[in-house]
Design an enzyme around this catalytic site. Structure first.
Site, PDB file in Angstrom:
ATOM      1  N   TRP A 102     -45.026  77.795 -46.399  1.00  0.00           N
ATOM      2  CA  TRP A 102     -43.980  77.893 -47.423  1.00  0.00           C
ATOM      3  C   TRP A 102     -44.510  78.541 -48.695  1.00  0.00           C
ATOM      4  CZ3 TRP A 102     -39.489  78.010 -45.513  1.00  0.00           C
ATOM      5  CH2 TRP A 102     -39.175  77.251 -44.381  1.00  0.00           C
ATOM      6  N   ASP A 172     -42.870  73.780 -55.769  1.00  0.00           N
ATOM      7  CA  ASP A 172     -41.899  73.577 -54.699  1.00  0.00           C
ATOM      8  C   ASP A 172     -42.164  72.158 -54.178  1.00  0.00           C
ATOM      9  OD1 ASP A 172     -40.507  73.399 -52.346  1.00  0.00           O
ATOM     10  OD2 ASP A 172     -41.379  75.182 -51.419  1.00  0.00           O
ATOM     11  N   LYS A 196     -34.421  66.692 -47.231  1.00  0.00           N
ATOM     12  CA  LYS A 196     -35.464  65.794 -46.713  1.00  0.00           C
ATOM     13  C   LYS A 196     -35.310  64.416 -47.368  1.00  0.00           C
ATOM     14  CE  LYS A 196     -37.872  70.068 -46.319  1.00  0.00           C
ATOM     15  NZ  LYS A 196     -37.724  70.370 -44.920  1.00  0.00           N
TER      16      LYS A 196
HETATM   17  N1  PMP Z   1     -40.367  74.773 -49.067  1.00  0.00           N
HETATM   18  C1  PMP Z   1     -40.744  73.750 -48.284  1.00  0.00           C
HETATM   19  C2  PMP Z   1     -41.978  72.979 -48.657  1.00  0.00           C
HETATM   20  C3  PMP Z   1     -40.006  73.435 -47.145  1.00  0.00           C
HETATM   21  O1  PMP Z   1     -40.387  72.422 -46.361  1.00  0.00           O
HETATM   22  C4  PMP Z   1     -38.848  74.184 -46.832  1.00  0.00           C
HETATM   23  C5  PMP Z   1     -37.962  73.884 -45.654  1.00  0.00           C
HETATM   24  N2  PMP Z   1     -38.446  73.128 -44.681  1.00  0.00           N
HETATM   25  C6  PMP Z   1     -38.508  75.251 -47.668  1.00  0.00           C
HETATM   26  C7  PMP Z   1     -39.273  75.501 -48.782  1.00  0.00           C
HETATM   27  C8  PMP Z   1     -37.305  76.088 -47.386  1.00  0.00           C
HETATM   28  O2  PMP Z   1     -36.192  75.371 -47.747  1.00  0.00           O
HETATM   29  P1  PMP Z   1     -34.710  75.872 -47.512  1.00  0.00           P
HETATM   30  O3  PMP Z   1     -34.473  75.829 -46.048  1.00  0.00           O
HETATM   31  O4  PMP Z   1     -33.901  74.872 -48.291  1.00  0.00           O
HETATM   32  O5  PMP Z   1     -34.590  77.242 -48.070  1.00  0.00           O
END
Ligand code: PMP
Length: 362
Positions: A102, A172, A196
């Protein structure tokens, strides 16, 4: 009712009490004769839900007054772009500490907007640990320093957040927000997709220090400019009202059970139990993350052989345990034990793991 043991990484388990309440109000919200999905986001009823959620999040996370709380759309993924679009100016660099997939994605989006700098990377250890203080580097012209507080895929988590005077940290926190207390004032901006710990997908929470907005560019697309959402209290356009209503119920549930302190304690208990089961198996189950970087949210592990792992996942599924397959990019197994996963689910998983181990001892 046949509820399964839900270890999904996101969207993930919601508290049963919250689902029950949403069900009881689905057709008529508080005698209003309509569902939250059916009434205007400009109504006083919706306003109360929206403001209630903002205030409760402020209370639970102890967010100082000089921070805004926004409810946006586009997921955490849109924040990967909005952060550099708003804060990365010519002549500056966005500094990214890369601790997993991520953060790599966040970096990739920033590279499309401006100059970046990789102040740390765990790529050489397959992201099995969080970098040490000594491994972190900064450039002279960092616009901000971006971290991913919990790495959902690899199962690692920053225990202590990096700190450096005169740097603006952006985090994030999609996969661990609300799971532990956070020193908000150490960050310029925090963002998290809700799906989550906060509620269903559809709303992204942004906690933003107001004075960060003084230098944002003038020509940004309206929806991608944080100032729009600050000025209109996240009601510039139609918000994901039902997701925000669900978020408000999750926040009430969190408060009812003792707030962040109680949740943090409870999360520790669940994580300790699961990691203990892994470690006590003496190599039958092996944790993927280094011990001191282990996440209390996403517990990743492997079995000694691929075939055995497949059998483990198959039998687990048959017993009602869902979401245990590791992310497709790294394989293995992963149990996501977010706030709403009950201790009983983790205990049941540990029992299943021990029984499976005994059956297949090699
Ligand atoms: N950052 C992290 C740490 C994640 O776990 C996720 C999704 N699992 C995201 C970003 C992406 O999130 P989204 O699907 O809401 O765009």
């Amino acid at each position: 009712m046949n509820r399964r043991f839900n270890f999904n990484a996101g969207p993930s388990a919601l508290p049963l009490e919250v689902l029950d309440q949403a069900q009881s109000e689905l057709i008529s919200y508080q005698q209003f004769g309509m569902s939250v999905m059916e009434f205007s986001h400009r109504s006083k009823e919706y306003k109360a839900i929206h403001e209630g959620a903002v205030n409760l999040l402020r209370e639970l996370l102890q967010i100082p007054d000089d921070y805004e709380v926004l409810f946006l759309q586009g997921g955490a993924s849109l924040q990967f772009s909005m952060v550099p679009m708003n804060f990365l100016q010519d002549g500056q660099q966005g500094n990214y500490f890369i601790t997993g997939s991520w953060s790599q994605k966040a970096l990739k989006e920033a590279q499309k907007v401006g100059e970046t700098f990789t102040g740390a990377t765990g790529e050489h250890t397959n992201f099995s640990r969080i970098p040490t203080e000594e491994e972190l580097t900064y450039s002279d012209n960092d616009a901000y320093v971006h971290i991913t507080s919990n790495n959902t895929i690899h199962g690692t988590q920053w225990k202590e957040f990096p700190k450096k005077a005169d740097k603006t940290f952006i985090a994030d926190m999609s996969s661990d927000i609300l799971s532990r207390s956070i020193p908000i004032e150490q960050f310029g901006l925090i963002y998290a997709g809700a799906q989550k710990n906060l509620g269903p997908a559809g709303v992204t929470v942004v906690i933003l220090k107001k004075d960060l907005l003084k230098d944002t560019p003038e020509n940004l697309p309206t929806m991608l400019d944080y100032r729009t959402h600050v000025e209109k209290s996240s009601l510039y356009n139609t918000p994901p009202s039902f997701s925000i209503y669900m978020l408000s119920l999750v926040l009430k549930w969190t408060k009812k059970y003792g707030g962040i302190q109680a949740i943090e304690e409870w999360n520790k208990q669940k994580a300790n139990l699961l990691y203990h089961t892994i470690d006590a198996s003496k190599g039958f189950y092996t944790g993927i993350a280094d011990k001191d970087s282990r996440s209390s949210m996403n517990v990743t592990f492997i079995l000694p052989e691929k075939q055995l792992e497949e059998l483990f996942l198959k039998e687990a599924e048959e017993e009602g345990f869902v979401g245990l397959k590791g992310h497709r990019s790294i394989g293995g197994c992963r149990a996501s034990i977010y706030n709403a996963v009950p201790l009983e689910s983790v205990e049941a998983l540990c029992d299943f793991m021990n029984t499976f181990h005994q059956k297949h001892n090699i």
